[in-house]
Scaffold this motif. Structure first.
Motif, short mmCIF file in Angstrom:
data_model
loop_
_atom_site.label_atom_id
_atom_site.label_comp_id
_atom_site.label_asym_id
_atom_site.label_seq_id
_atom_site.Cartn_x
_atom_site.Cartn_y
_atom_site.Cartn_z
N TYR A 59 -2.22 -6.81 -19.10
CA TYR A 59 -1.16 -5.99 -18.52
C TYR A 59 -1.70 -4.88 -17.62
O TYR A 59 -0.94 -4.00 -17.20
N LEU A 60 -2.99 -4.94 -17.33
CA LEU A 60 -3.57 -3.92 -16.43
C LEU A 60 -2.96 -4.04 -15.04
O LEU A 60 -2.51 -5.13 -14.64
N PRO A 61 -2.92 -2.96 -14.28
CA PRO A 61 -2.33 -3.00 -12.93
C PRO A 61 -3.02 -4.04 -12.05
O PRO A 61 -4.22 -3.99 -11.83
N ALA A 62 -2.25 -4.99 -11.56
CA ALA A 62 -2.80 -6.07 -10.74
C ALA A 62 -2.94 -5.62 -9.29
O ALA A 62 -2.08 -4.94 -8.75
N ILE A 63 -4.05 -6.01 -8.66
CA ILE A 63 -4.30 -5.66 -7.25
C ILE A 63 -4.29 -6.91 -6.37
O ILE A 63 -3.61 -6.94 -5.34
N ILE A 64 -5.02 -7.93 -6.75
CA ILE A 64 -4.99 -9.21 -6.03
C ILE A 64 -4.76 -10.31 -7.06
O ILE A 64 -5.50 -10.38 -8.05
N TRP A 65 -3.76 -11.14 -6.84
CA TRP A 65 -3.47 -12.19 -7.82
C TRP A 65 -2.79 -13.39 -7.16
O TRP A 65 -2.42 -13.35 -5.99
N ARG A 66 -2.62 -14.44 -7.98
CA ARG A 66 -1.94 -15.65 -7.52
C ARG A 66 -0.95 -16.10 -8.58
O ARG A 66 -1.25 -16.12 -9.78
N ASN A 67 0.25 -16.46 -8.12
CA ASN A 67 1.26 -17.03 -9.00
C ASN A 67 1.48 -18.49 -8.61
O ASN A 67 1.24 -18.88 -7.46
N SER A 68 1.91 -19.30 -9.55
CA SER A 68 2.18 -20.71 -9.30
C SER A 68 3.61 -21.04 -9.68
O SER A 68 4.05 -20.71 -10.79
N ILE A 69 4.33 -21.66 -8.75
CA ILE A 69 5.67 -22.16 -9.02
C ILE A 69 5.70 -23.60 -8.54
O ILE A 69 5.68 -23.88 -7.33
N GLY A 70 5.73 -24.54 -9.48
CA GLY A 70 5.60 -25.94 -9.11
C GLY A 70 4.25 -26.17 -8.45
O GLY A 70 3.21 -25.79 -8.98
N LYS A 71 4.26 -26.78 -7.26
CA LYS A 71 3.02 -26.99 -6.50
C LYS A 71 2.76 -25.87 -5.50
O LYS A 71 1.75 -25.90 -4.79
N SER A 72 3.66 -24.91 -5.45
CA SER A 72 3.50 -23.80 -4.52
C SER A 72 2.62 -22.71 -5.13
O SER A 72 2.72 -22.41 -6.32
N ARG A 73 1.75 -22.14 -4.31
CA ARG A 73 0.88 -21.04 -4.74
C ARG A 73 1.24 -19.81 -3.92
O ARG A 73 1.30 -19.86 -2.69
N ILE A 74 1.45 -18.70 -4.63
CA ILE A 74 1.85 -17.45 -3.98
C ILE A 74 0.81 -16.39 -4.30
O ILE A 74 0.63 -16.01 -5.46
N PHE A 75 0.09 -15.93 -3.27
CA PHE A 75 -0.92 -14.88 -3.42
C PHE A 75 -0.29 -13.54 -3.04
O PHE A 75 0.56 -13.47 -2.15
N ALA A 76 -0.74 -12.49 -3.70
CA ALA A 76 -0.20 -11.16 -3.43
C ALA A 76 -1.32 -10.13 -3.42
O ALA A 76 -2.29 -10.24 -4.17
N VAL A 77 -1.16 -9.14 -2.55
CA VAL A 77 -2.13 -8.05 -2.43
C VAL A 77 -1.39 -6.73 -2.59
O VAL A 77 -0.50 -6.40 -1.81
N ASN A 78 -1.76 -6.00 -3.63
CA ASN A 78 -1.15 -4.70 -3.92
C ASN A 78 -2.02 -3.61 -3.29
O ASN A 78 -2.96 -3.11 -3.89
N GLY A 79 -1.71 -3.27 -2.05
CA GLY A 79 -2.51 -2.29 -1.33
C GLY A 79 -2.71 -2.72 0.11
O GLY A 79 -2.12 -3.69 0.59
N ASP A 80 -3.57 -1.99 0.82
CA ASP A 80 -3.78 -2.25 2.25
C ASP A 80 -5.09 -2.99 2.52
O ASP A 80 -5.69 -2.85 3.57
N TYR A 81 -5.55 -3.81 1.60
CA TYR A 81 -6.84 -4.47 1.72
C TYR A 81 -6.88 -5.48 2.87
O TYR A 81 -7.97 -5.85 3.33
N LEU A 82 -5.72 -5.96 3.31
CA LEU A 82 -5.71 -6.91 4.43
C LEU A 82 -5.40 -6.23 5.76
O LEU A 82 -5.13 -6.90 6.75
N SER A 83 -5.47 -4.91 5.80
CA SER A 83 -5.19 -4.20 7.05
C SER A 83 -6.46 -3.81 7.80
O SER A 83 -6.39 -3.25 8.89
N THR A 84 -7.64 -4.10 7.22
CA THR A 84 -8.92 -3.83 7.88
C THR A 84 -9.76 -5.09 7.84
O THR A 84 -9.38 -6.11 7.24
N ASN A 85 -10.94 -5.05 8.46
CA ASN A 85 -11.80 -6.22 8.53
C ASN A 85 -12.20 -6.76 7.17
O ASN A 85 -12.58 -7.93 7.05
#
Length: 608
Positions: free
Chosen positions: A235-261
Motif C-alpha cells: 500500500y506504499l505510495p505508487a510512482i510508476i506502475w502497470r495495471n492489467s485489464i484483459g489483454k490491455s496493459r495500462i502504465f501510469a506515472v505519478n509525477g513529472d518523470y516523463l517531462s524531461t530526458n
C-alpha cells in the motif's frame, strides 16, 4: 674483490639495461604522432543530417510500428520526450489533440497510446478510454490528472488499478526503484547514511495512490515508519506502475518523470515490460571529458600559491593530470581534454608552447583526444578569443585538426557564425552542458553535431543517478564532464583538487561499474556512433525461439539492446552479443540480418 670476468658481465648487463630504457623512450617518442589528431576522420566517416531517420521521414512507412500520442510534441516537456523517444527507437508517432481524433486501425493497432492528461476531458472521454481498453489497446499515462479527478471517478480508478486515494499529498522518506525495470538494478533513493542529505533532490511530495492486487509496481515512495507504522508494503505510495485489464496493459506515472530526458529510458523500460521481448538501437558510447584542461598559462597565481604552494601550470602538471590518469586507468576509459589556451585574456600573459607539446604527448599516450574550449573568465569577444587562440596554436601545432568544441555559455548561433575561422573549420562536434529539455543529439548544421553532456563528474545526486540509469537503458550512452576551471578559479575549499578528485573518482568508478559492458570512447568516436545511430533503421520479428533483426543503413557496425523475460541467448548469427545483466544484452550487428536464438533460463522451474 670483483674478478675481471664478473666486472665485464656486470658492465654488459648495465649497458643492456641502459639501452633498453633509452630505446623504449626513443621508440615512444618516434611512434607518438601527438601532433596529429588520430580521431580526425575523413569527411566520409561523418554522416550528415541528410542521413538522419527523422520522425517526418518515418511517417510514410506504414509497415513500421507506431504509437499514438495525445498531446503536443512541440512543447518543452512530455511532448519533447515522446518525440525524442520515437526518433531514437525508430517508431512512427501519430499526434492527436483530442481523444475523439484517435482512430484505431483494427488491422494494425498502435503499440501503445501515450496520454498527456492535460489533453483528456475526464468527464467526456472515460467511455472512449474504456472502449479502447476493451479492444485490448495499451496505454501509458505520461502524467496523471489532479488527485480529486481520480478520487471521484470510479471508472478511472479501476482503469489505473487504484484501490484508494489515501491523502492529497504525502511526504516521502525516500524512493525505491525495483530491479528489472531500468538497467543497473534495484536502487534505494533514501538518505539513511550521514552526509547523504545533499544527495536527495527527488520529488518527495506526491499524491498517495494505493494499488489493487492486479498491478505491478516499478517504483514506490518510502514512508517514515514512525509516522506510518501500520502501512504494508503493497500500500506504499505508487510512482510508476502497470495495471492489467484483459489483454490491455495500462502504465501510469505519478509525477513529472516523463517531462524531461529521463523519461526516454522509462518509456523503453515500459515497452520491455509490455512485450515478450524488446530490441532497439543504442549508441553504445561512454565518454569522459575534462573541460578546460590542460592549463598552459600561469593564471590566478596568488590563489594557486596560497592553496598549493605552486603556480597553476605546475598544479595541473603534477597534481591534476596524474589524478585524471588514475581515474581513466581504473575505468579503462579514454579521455577527451577540452583545451583552454587561456582563461584570462586580460592578464598580459602568454600560454606556454612547451607545456602544450608536453600535454599533447601525454594525452596521445592515453589514447585520448584534445578539443577546444570556449570558456574564458575575461570579457573578450568570441571572435577575438578565436583569433588569439588560433595565433598561438597555429604557431605551435599548425597541422593538428580540432574536431570537438565545448560551447560553455556561447550561444550556438554565434558558434555557427564562426565555423569558418581557422580554429573551428574542422570542428564536427559541439558539446553543450546538460539541458533536461533539449535533445541529447541534434544537427546544428548539415555537418556539425551538437551533443549534450549527460552528467557532471563532480556530482551524483539521486535524481542524477536515476537519469543516468534511464539514459543507459535508452541509449547505452553517457558523456561525463568535469570542469577543471573550478581548480584554477575556486569558489571555496570544495573546489580544491583533493576534494574534487575524491568525488570524481568515487562517482565515476562506483556508479558506472554496472555499465562497464558499454564501450568507452572519445568524444569524436561518440559523435560518429551517434550519427550512425540516428541514420540506422531496423525491423524485427520472432518465429518460435528465433528473433530476426533486419538492419537498414548499417555503416560498419551497429549496436542494439535486447531485453527478454527469463530467456537467454543460445546462439547468434550475423553479429555478437554480450550480457549486461539478467535479461539484458548488447547486440553488435555486423551484417544486415542478424538471427538471435533464445532459450528458457535453465534455473527456472515450472509447476503445473
Amino acid at each position: 674483490m670483483v674478478s675481471r670476468r664478473n666486472f665485464l658481465t656486470i658492465t654488459i648487463i648495465m649497458l643492456v639495461i641502459l639501452f633498453m630504457f633509452q630505446s623504449s623512450g626513443v621508440i615512444k617518442e618516434n611512434w607518438n604522432d601527438y601532433e596529429i589528431n588520430s580521431y580526425a576522420k575523413e569527411d566520409a566517416a561523418y554522416l550528415s543530417s541528410d542521413s538522419l531517420i527523422s520522425l517526418e521521414s518515418m511517417q510514410d512507412d506504414e509497415q513500421k510500428n507506431y504509437v499514438i500520442y495525445l498531446g503536443n510534441t512541440e512543447d518543452n516537456g512530455t511532448g519533447s520526450v515522446v518525440k525524442q523517444w520515437c526518433t531514437y527507437s525508430k517508431r512512427r508517432v501519430i499526434v492527436e489533440k483530442t481523444l475523439e481524433d484517435c482512430i484505431i486501425n483494427k488491422e494494425k493497432p498502435p503499440e501503445v497510446i501515450l496520454l498527456d492528461s492535460n489533453y483528456v476531458n475526464w468527464n467526456n472521454d472515460i467511455d472512449k478510454l474504456k472502449s479502447m481498453i476493451d479492444e485490448n489497446i495499451n496505454f501509458i499515462f505520461c502524467n496523471l490528472p489532479a488527485i480529486n479527478v481520480i478520487g471521484e471517478n470510479e471508472a478511472l480508478k479501476k482503469m489505473l488499478g487504484v484501490m484508494f486515494v489515501s491523502e492529497p499529498n504525502v511526504s516521502l522518506e525516500g524512493i525505491k526503484l525495483f530491479e528489472g525495470f531500468l538497467l543497473g538494478g534495484e536502487e534505494w533513493y533514501i538518505t539513511d547514511k550521514v552526509g547523504e542529505d545533499t544527495n536527495q533532490d527527488m520529488n518527495l511530495e506526491i499524491p498517495w495512490y494505493s494499488l489493487t492486487s492486479g498491478t505491478k509496481t516499478y517504483m514506490v515512495g518510502m514512508l517514515d515508519k514512525t509516522a506510518y507504522p501500520d502501512v504494508k508494503n503493497e500500500y506504499l505510495p505508487a510512482i510508476i506502475w502497470r495495471n492489467s485489464i484483459g489483454k490491455s496493459r495500462i502504465f501510469a506515472v505519478n509525477g513529472d518523470y516523463l517531462s524531461t530526458n529521463t523519461g526516454i529510458g522509462i518509456l523503453d523500460a515500459m515497452m520491455a515490460e509490455l512485450n515478450e521481448y524488446e530490441i532497439y538501437p543504442i549508441v553504445n558510447a561512454q565518454t569522459i571529458v575534462a573541460l578546460n584542461n590542460p592549463v598552459l598559462e600561469v593564471e590566478n597565481d596568488v590563489e594557486m600559491n596560497q592553496r598549493y604552494s605552486r603556480s597553476s601550470d605546475v598544479v595541473f602538471r603534477d597534481i591534476v593530470w596524474p589524478g585524471i590518469v588514475s581515474i581513466i586507468t581504473k575505468m579503462k576509459a579514454s579521455i577527451t581534454c577540452m583545451l583552454a589556451p587561456q582563461l584570462d585574456y586580460a592578464d598580459n600573459s602568454e600560454p606556454n608552447a612547451d607545456q602544450l607539446e608536453y600535454y599533447f604527448k601525454l594525452v596521445s599516450e592515453q589514447k585520448g583526444e584534445i578539443g577546444i574550449s570556449g570558456t574564458q573568465v575575461s570579457n573578450l569577444a568570441f571572435t577575438e578569443k578565436l583569433k588569439e587562440d588560433d595565433r598561438f596554436l597555429n604557431a605551435t601545432f599548425p597541422n593538428y585538426k580540432f574536431t570537438t568544441f565545448y560551447a560553455d555559455s556561447i550561444p550556438l548561433e554565434e558558434i555557427i557564425q564562426n565555423v569558418q575561422s581557422p580554429i573551428l573549420r574542422n570542428v564536427k562536434t559541439v558539446l553543450e552542458d546538460y539541458d533536461e529539455h533539449k535533445a541529447l543529439a541534434s544537427y546544428a548544421t548539415k555537418d556539425i553535431m551538437v551533443l549534450n553532456a549527460t552528467i557532471n563528474g563532480f556530482s551524483h545526486t539521486f535524481e542524477e543517478d536515476f537519469r543516468m540509469k534511464s539514459l543507459q537503458t535508452a541509449l547505452g550512452y553517457s558523456t561525463i564532464i568535469a570542469d577543471m576551471k573550478r581548480v584554477l578559479y575556486p569558489n571555496d575549499n570544495g573546489d580544491e583538487w583533493e576534494n574534487l578528485y575524491k568525488d570524481f573518482s568515487r562517482y565515476t568508478i562506483t556508479y558506472w561499474k554496472k555499465f562497464s559492458s558499454f564501450d568507452q570512447t572519445t568524444l569524436s568516436e561518440s559523435d560518429i556512433r551517434m550519427r550512425n545511430f540516428l541514420a540506422m533503421d531496423f525491423s524485427d520479428n520472432r518465429k518460435g525461439n528465433c528473433i530476426s533483426l533486419s538492419v537498414k543503413n548499417l555503416k560498419g557496425e551497429g549496436w542494439f539492446l535486447l531485453r527478454t523475460h527469463d530467456e537467454s541467448i543460445s546462439n547468434i548469427k550475423g553479429g555478437t552479443y554480450e550480457k549486461i545483466e539478467k535479461n539484458a544484452y548488447i547486440i553488435l550487428a555486423q551484417q544486415d540480418v542478424v538471427a538471435i536464438d533464445l532459450q528458457k533460463d535453465e534455473d527456472l522451474f515450472y509447476y503445473n
